[in-house]
Design an enzyme around this catalytic site. Structure first.
Site, PDB file in Angstrom:
ATOM      1  N   ASP A 186       0.827  -1.203   0.000  1.00 39.05           N
ATOM      2  CA  ASP A 186       0.000   0.000   0.000  1.00 39.05           C
ATOM      3  C   ASP A 186       0.863   1.256   0.000  1.00 39.05           C
ATOM      4  OD1 ASP A 186      -2.601  -0.652  -0.346  1.00 39.05           O
ATOM      5  OD2 ASP A 186      -3.151  -0.626   1.778  1.00 39.05           O
TER       6      ASP A 186
ATOM      7  N   ASP B 295     -10.351  -6.292  11.085  1.00 39.56           N
ATOM      8  CA  ASP B 295     -10.221  -7.693  11.471  1.00 39.56           C
ATOM      9  C   ASP B 295     -11.375  -8.113  12.381  1.00 39.56           C
ATOM     10  OD1 ASP B 295      -9.211  -5.913  13.332  1.00 39.56           O
ATOM     11  OD2 ASP B 295      -7.390  -7.033  13.762  1.00 39.56           O
TER      12      ASP B 295
HETATM   13  O1  UPG Z   1      -3.673   1.256   4.636  1.00 46.96           O
HETATM   14  C1  UPG Z   1      -3.137   0.304   5.184  1.00 46.96           C
HETATM   15  C2  UPG Z   1      -2.840   0.296   6.557  1.00 46.96           C
HETATM   16  C3  UPG Z   1      -2.223  -0.818   7.099  1.00 46.96           C
HETATM   17  N1  UPG Z   1      -1.883  -1.886   6.339  1.00 46.96           N
HETATM   18  C4  UPG Z   1      -1.206  -3.053   6.955  1.00 46.96           C
HETATM   19  O2  UPG Z   1      -1.911  -3.482   8.096  1.00 46.96           O
HETATM   20  C5  UPG Z   1      -1.030  -4.170   8.968  1.00 46.96           C
HETATM   21  C6  UPG Z   1      -1.285  -3.785  10.411  1.00 46.96           C
HETATM   22  O3  UPG Z   1      -0.861  -2.470  10.655  1.00 46.96           O
HETATM   23  P1  UPG Z   1      -0.102  -2.058  12.002  1.00 46.96           P
HETATM   24  O4  UPG Z   1       0.290  -0.639  11.862  1.00 46.96           O
HETATM   25  O5  UPG Z   1       0.951  -3.038  12.311  1.00 46.96           O
HETATM   26  O6  UPG Z   1      -1.274  -2.103  13.054  1.00 46.96           O
HETATM   27  P2  UPG Z   1      -1.460  -2.982  14.381  1.00 46.96           P
HETATM   28  O7  UPG Z   1      -2.296  -2.182  15.298  1.00 46.96           O
HETATM   29  O8  UPG Z   1      -0.191  -3.505  14.897  1.00 46.96           O
HETATM   30  O9  UPG Z   1      -2.337  -4.169  13.803  1.00 46.96           O
HETATM   31  C7  UPG Z   1      -3.403  -4.799  14.460  1.00 46.96           C
HETATM   32  O10 UPG Z   1      -4.612  -4.103  14.260  1.00 46.96           O
HETATM   33  C8  UPG Z   1      -5.021  -3.942  12.901  1.00 46.96           C
HETATM   34  C9  UPG Z   1      -6.378  -3.295  12.893  1.00 46.96           C
HETATM   35  O11 UPG Z   1      -6.327  -2.006  13.380  1.00 46.96           O
HETATM   36  C10 UPG Z   1      -5.066  -5.269  12.185  1.00 46.96           C
HETATM   37  O12 UPG Z   1      -5.267  -5.056  10.818  1.00 46.96           O
HETATM   38  C11 UPG Z   1      -3.769  -5.995  12.361  1.00 46.96           C
HETATM   39  O13 UPG Z   1      -3.793  -7.234  11.733  1.00 46.96           O
HETATM   40  C12 UPG Z   1      -3.506  -6.163  13.834  1.00 46.96           C
HETATM   41  O14 UPG Z   1      -2.291  -6.871  14.034  1.00 46.96           O
HETATM   42  C13 UPG Z   1       0.384  -3.854   8.516  1.00 46.96           C
HETATM   43  O15 UPG Z   1       0.962  -4.999   7.937  1.00 46.96           O
HETATM   44  C14 UPG Z   1       0.171  -2.761   7.489  1.00 46.96           C
HETATM   45  O16 UPG Z   1       1.116  -2.798   6.478  1.00 46.96           O
HETATM   46  C15 UPG Z   1      -2.174  -1.883   4.984  1.00 46.96           C
HETATM   47  O17 UPG Z   1      -1.866  -2.828   4.284  1.00 46.96           O
HETATM   48  N2  UPG Z   1      -2.796  -0.788   4.444  1.00 46.96           N
END
Ligand code: UPG
Ligand code: MN
Length: 727
Positions: free
Chosen positions: A147, A443
């Site tokens: 993305d 999710d």
């Molecule tokens: O526009 C976007 C935004 C995020 N991501 C991906 O989403 C994932 C999760 O993002 P992260 O910043 O690591 O958020 P976390 O809060 O750590 O993630 C938790 O919370 C998210 C929901 O808010 C879930 O999607 C994740 O799976 C869950 O691990 C990463 O691999 C990003 O690359 C995208 O692909 N596109």
């Protein structure tokens, strides 16, 4: 395919009730409910007899706090009613599936969104770790969703594709357990192939060099074409055409030993400023369509870019449930593995382990219709994205039903179109099909909606962690991640999909309660703020005590409710292999979130409601500052960069220490400790929890101390509050 009677004796999985815990939990539930009822009765009597109008409102506020706590406590009973444990027997799989060639295909989605916050070398490691699954290689297709629309990430994956041809056969021949290269080469184990280590280091250096340059310069002629798009005027991360680039093709390519190799595909969906992209859910839906056209595996693993596979046998474990043709198991939409993390410090100071969310509660939900989807480490049945389990399904000729009821399917549409912005216009994507839109916690929301359609899920928690990821290592990041989740939850709570209404109707009461407990968790802000300010202020104001005297029986009721709730929480934690220290951090973070992320989520959400500002997906940084890491490893709180969170928690901390000290002195002087004991205990408990905040304000001199401006501002607000109360 299918379980015939002869092999029924060799099961694929097994389920046990956690009997001792169930008995304990239910007895505790009955006793504790009586306590809550008694408390509510006490509240009502007191309200009725309130001497003055202001005291009536003070009592009413305390009632509100207790009602929210009691309500949330009641919802958590669903997690505690019927916890189960599962076990898988992947060794029995061949008897059910047959030869390796009969194994179902598996598509893996790895999401990344910004090369500067999520270093490509990390994403590469995650991809390599799953490409090396103990699974027929030609059946695996790994899709990398970028993305960030970055040539840097594509470059990293070109390098990874070359390295994979050496790495995968090496892992399989030597039965390596750690198949994430960074972990393997970083461990102290002697590497039997120094050349391979060298090769890895060279790849890493090349990727890092390109990162430093900020652009891709030296690539061979054959690869130059791939980067042409980025050279076109107007290509930006927010505005660019779809890029789909196969990097390894199992039909054509092979590893260095001539063995089979997985497909590896780079995908960056189209972006345009005129379309809403729905963050990660949007990315996953593009992947769903593109993979449906290219490999169309019946099963899909979704992974965040930082969650590498820590056990090559994981895919087989998931299959134990997914290929079981028992009627109940055919309703399994997904098999969720827990989110577990590496690099946590001993105390897990920021509570980012989220043990309750990722490890304890899932065992309880699994006793009903199954656990929630947590975004990563989850194996889906593709068909689940296209409708309810009772719908007739397509068949890919392999005995495993797949999707492909593409809403607008027709063969002349090329793959590029499937990844375009406008593809979803006027379709059910995100509403009835695919990952669901409308919440920042896509999710949680997607898993929940699938349950409402009649699907179930499985929580699979093997001894060796299946996946390991990174956690935020500074307080502001940890809170901002939590705030994003809370905003996402509020979006669901305050919509027609509220789990206590829509969920209870479409799932069951206990499932609705589980999802409802999460949905309402930002409301914890209310009791935390009320309990964190009101007793303290009233202590300073010397208005009628808010709590019963130490000598009254009602005091023991409060004591029981406090000890009962915290005690059970601790017990749950210890039973799930937690430590006392980490539990302490966890409960402290709950308090801190109450005064910061929960509260700010409400503010952010209201701004969105009245249209002042939109809401976005603030990525969690996966880059680690050495200095910060050092402090984190020592278990020291990080306050270095100013943040509004710190002002509100600083104010709380100060109000509590002032009221505790003055209250204690006064109590001693007037010999009336007994009358204000409960209030002193409450503010004392907050003070103990806030110790790191006082340290950061006054005692520390390192870079992670509280910025002076924040300290001064909190002190000013706290003194205004205290003076107003005492006046
Ligand atoms: O526009 C976007 C935004 C995020 N991501 C991906 O989403 C994932 C999760 O993002 P992260 O910043 O690591 O958020 P976390 O809060 O750590 O993630 C938790 O919370 C998210 C929901 O808010 C879930 O999607 C994740 O799976 C869950 O691990 C990463 O691999 C990003 O690359 C995208 O692909 N596109
Ligand atoms: Mn993450």
């Amino acid at each position: 395919m299918g379980i015939t009677p002869e092999i029924e004796a060799l099961p694929l999985h097994k389920l046990d009730l956690d009997a001792p815990r169930i008995i304990f939990n239910r007895i505790h539930a009955v006793m504790y409910s009586c306590g809550i009822l008694a408390l509510l009765y006490h509240h009502i009597v007191r309200l009725w007899n309130a001497p003055t109008i202001p005291s009536f409102f003070v009592f009413l506020t305390m009632l509100v706090a207790d009602v929210v706590l009691a309500f949330q406590w009641a919802l958590t009973q669903s997690f505690r009613w019927r916890p189960v444990r599962r076990q898988e027997f992947p060794e029995n799989l061949p008897r059910v599936i047959g030869e390796e060639s009969e194994f179902p295909k598996l598509d893996v989605f790895v999401c990344t969104a910004d090369p500067y916050k999520e270093p490509p070398i990390g994403v590469v490691n995650t991809a390599l770790s799953v490409m090396a699954f103990d699974y027929p290689s030609e059946k695996i297709s790994v899709y990398v969703s970028d993305d960030g629309g970055s040539e840097l990430t594509l470059f990293a994956f070109l390098e990874a594709a070359k390295f994979a041809r050496h790495w995968l056969p090496f892992c399989k021949e030597n039965k390596i357990v750690d198949r994430c290269p960074e972990v393997y080469f970083g461990s102290n184990a002697v590497c039997s192939s120094p050349e391979l280590r060298e090769m890895y280091e060279v790849m890493k250096a090349r990727i890092e060099r390109v990162m430093e340059l900020g652009r891709v310069e030296e690539v061979c002629e054959a690869e130059e074409g791939m980067f042409k798009l980025w050279r076109v005027q107007g290509f930006t991360r927010q505005d660019h055409p779809p890029v789909i680039q196969p990097l390894l093709q199992s039909e054509k390519d092979s590893d260095v030993g001539g063995g089979k190799i997985p497909n590896l595909i780079y995908l960056s969906r189209e972006k345009s400023r005129t379309h809403h992209h729905h963050f990660k859910a949007g990315a996953l839906n593009a992947l769903l369509r593109v993979s449906g056209r290219m490999s169309d595996a019946p099963f899909i693993l979704t992974l965040d870019c930082d969650m590498y596979s820590n056990d090559p046998g994981t895919a087989l474990r998931a299959l134990c449930y997914l290929v079981d043709d028992d009627q109940e198991m055919q309703r399994v939409a997904y098999v969720q593995f827990p989110q577990l993390f590496r690099g946590l410090n001993k105390q897990a100071i920021y509570g980012c382990e989220y043990k309750r969310l990722f490890q304890i509660n899932p065992t309880g939900m699994d006793g009903f219709q199954g656990t929630s989807y947590v975004g990563t480490g989850c194996f889906f049945r593709r068909r689940a994205f296209y409708g309810s389990p009772s719908l007739p399904s397509g068949n890919n000729g392999n005995g495993y039903s797949t999707s492909v009821t593409n809403i607008r399917s027709s063969d002349d549409q090329d793959v590029q179109h499937l990844a375009s912005c406008s593809y979803e216009d006027d379709t059910s994507w995100g509403h009835q099909v695919g990952f669901r839109y409308g919440s920042l916690v896509e999710d949680y929301f997607t898993g929940y909606r699938l349950k409402c359609e009649g699907w179930r899920s499985i929580f699979c928690n093997p001894e060796r962690p299946a996946f390991l990821g990174d956690v935020p290592i500074n307080l502001a990041d940890a809170l901002s991640q939590n705030e994003r989740w809370d905003v996402g939850l509020l979006e669901v709570t305050l919509s027609k999909y509220n789990p206590l209404v829509f969920g209870v109707k479409n799932m069951s009461l206990p499932m609705g309660m589980c999802y409802g407990h999460y949905a309402f968790s930002p409301f914890y802000a209310l009791p935390v703020i009320i309990y964190g300010l009101l007793p303290q202020i009233s202590l300073l104001a010397r208005i009628p005590p808010l709590f019963p005297k130490a000598s009254s029986p009602c005091f023991y009721l409060y004591a029981y409710l406090f000890v009962g709730a915290y005690g059970q929480d601790l017990l749950d934690f210890l039973c799930e292999r937690g430590t006392l220290q980490r539990w302490w951090s966890d409960q402290r973070m709950w308090m801190i979130r109450g005064t910061s992320s929960y509260l700010f989520a409400f503010i952010q959400f209201s701004f969105k409601l009245i249209g002042v500002s939109g809401i976005g997906f603030n990525l969690t940084t996966k880059i680690i500052d050495e200095d910060e890491r050092k402090r984190y490893d020592q278990g020291v709180f990080e306050f270095g960069a100013a943040s509004p969170y710190f002002i509100s928690m600083g104010t709380f901390a100060l109000v509590n220490i002032i009221s505790f000290t003055l209250g204690l002195v006064q109590g001693l002087l007037l010999k009336s400790i007994g009358e204000v004991l409960a209030q002193l205990l409450i503010s004392g408990f907050v003070v103990v929890n806030c110790w790191p905040i006082y340290e950061a304000m006054i005692l520390r001199t390192d870079k992670g101390r509280m910025p002076s401006r924040t300290t001064i501002l909190s002190a000013m607000i706290a003194s205004v509050l205290c003076c107003a109360a005492a006046a």
